[in-house]
Design an enzyme around this catalytic site. Structure first.
Site, PDB file in Angstrom:
ATOM      1  N   ASP A  67       0.126  -7.484   1.930  1.00  0.00           N
ATOM      2  CA  ASP A  67       0.534  -6.078   2.008  1.00  0.00           C
ATOM      3  C   ASP A  67       2.053  -5.923   1.972  1.00  0.00           C
ATOM      4  OD1 ASP A  67       0.106  -3.359   2.055  1.00  0.00           O
ATOM      5  OD2 ASP A  67       0.064  -3.230   4.239  1.00  0.00           O
TER       6      ASP A  67
ATOM      7  N   HIS B 177       0.826  -1.210   0.000  1.00  0.00           N
ATOM      8  CA  HIS B 177       0.000   0.000   0.000  1.00  0.00           C
ATOM      9  C   HIS B 177       0.864   1.265   0.000  1.00  0.00           C
ATOM     10  CE1 HIS B 177       0.446   0.089   4.527  1.00  0.00           C
ATOM     11  NE2 HIS B 177       0.437   1.389   4.286  1.00  0.00           N
TER      12      HIS B 177
ATOM     13  N   SER C  62       4.785   2.692   7.943  1.00  0.00           N
ATOM     14  CA  SER C  62       4.410   1.546   7.124  1.00  0.00           C
ATOM     15  C   SER C  62       5.567   1.105   6.236  1.00  0.00           C
ATOM     16  CB  SER C  62       3.200   1.885   6.251  1.00  0.00           C
ATOM     17  OG  SER C  62       2.058   2.116   7.033  1.00  0.00           O
TER      18      SER C  62
END
Length: 341
Positions: A112, A82, A189
């Protein structure tokens, strides 16, 4: 005449006892600090800032920002799928400010994760992937990344729980997720979750808005599997049968008549034409309760069972149709890789 001798002696004893206690606390705190410092110095230089989007942005164009971890000296970088999204332009910035372009080798939205390669960069500082199965609850972990654009930020915490499951952006369940209380924010992230042995044991991926001290990381063993699949095939191979479904309860009377113990199953809502499911004779409304000997108690179990080891094999499937047990043979094929727009 009052005697204060015992009180004075007690006070002296208490002060002498408190001093070693304070010294012990200081030693423990120093050991904790030294562990975090050592991890930061060893792994920190391998953490990069991942920037996406055009270098010169207009008012309508927005880029993304995340973190990544270099896992080989020739420029392989793990991050979140993402983070890179559908971006065509990706840049990596290291702790010394050096910027290099990068390209995507492969993405896996189901976990992910994404694998990048830095263009024209060699002999980079890198970190090693550890064995996430050796983790224990309460173990010290360190998260390094670029939260909210603040580069090379270090936070520490403990492993709060192991074996969690969270939903990926593709709808598939990510298994064996690590829960930690290390402070994470947007921008973390794709950054590493590191053990006290300076091994990357997770890739930070999700934060629950409004919660405090509840963050998640994809386990390093999962990342190792995805990494090997992308290097070998360019994507992660998984089986496909061509159905859409949902988890549904099985009426008790149907279970009794069919002689099964399942309380839940995977209710098929849609069958794609010319798919393995259509060729096997499956129909909307069928409830899958077993596949290749594995009990299916919901759509997540069905998805989990359709792994790369079942591609190209003929599998026995048990379904409930109108309350009656039926057996069918199905031949899963390889699922097409997710395309980046």
């Amino acid at each position: 005449m009052l005697d204060f001798t015992s009180d004075i002696a007690d006070d002296g004893l208490s002060s002498r006892t408190a001093e070693p206690a304070r010294d012990n606390d200081r030693v423990l705190l120093d050991a904790y600090s030294n562990a975090v410092i050592d991890v930061t110095e060893r792994v920190g230089p391998a953490v990069v800032r991942v920037e996406t989007g055009p270098k010169v942005r207009s008012a309508r164009e927005r880029g993304g920002l995340g973190s990544g971890i270099v896992i080989s000296p020739d420029g392989l970088v793990l991050t979140n799928s993402h983070v890179v999204g559908s971006s065509k332009e990706i840049r990596l910035r290291d702790t010394e400010g050096f910027v290099t372009d990068a390209h995507v080798l492969g993405v896996d939205p189901d976990t992910d994760l994404a694998l990048l390669r830095a263009d024209g960069a060699r002999d980079l500082r890198y970190a090693s992937l550890g064995n996430s199965k050796s983790l224990r609850r309460g173990q010290l972990v360190v998260a390094i990344g670029n939260p909210l654009g603040f580069e090379s930020t270090v936070t520490a915490g403990v492993v709060s729980a192991l074996g969690r499951s969270i939903r990926s952006v593709s709808g598939r369940t990510i298994e064996d997720v690590i829960q930690t209380d290390a402070a994470l924010n947007p921008g973390n992230s794709g950054g590493p979750l590191v053990s006290s042995a300076s091994e990357v044991i997770g890739i930070n991926t999700a934060i629950i808005n409004g919660a405090q001290g509840i963050c998640f990381a994809v386990a390093s063993n999962t990342a190792q599997f995805v990494l090997s699949e992308i290097i070998r095939h360019g994507y992660v191979r998984r089986a496909y049968i061509g159905v859409a479904g949902q988890t549904a309860p099985i009426p008790r009377r149907h279970a009794v008549v069919a002689g099964v113990d399942n309380k839940m199953g995977a209710l098929l809502a849609q069958i794609e034409p010319d798919s393995p499911a259509a060729q096997a004779g499956l129909l909307p409304g069928d409830v899958v309760i077993k596949l290749d000997g594995v009990e299916i108690n919901g759509v997540d179990d069905l998805i989990r069972a359709l792994d790369r080891d079942r591609i190209g094999r003929t599998l026995a499937m048990d379904v409930l149709r109108m309350g009656r047990l039926r057996g069918v043979d199905i031949h899963p094929v390889e699922r097409k890789p997710a395309a980046r727009q």
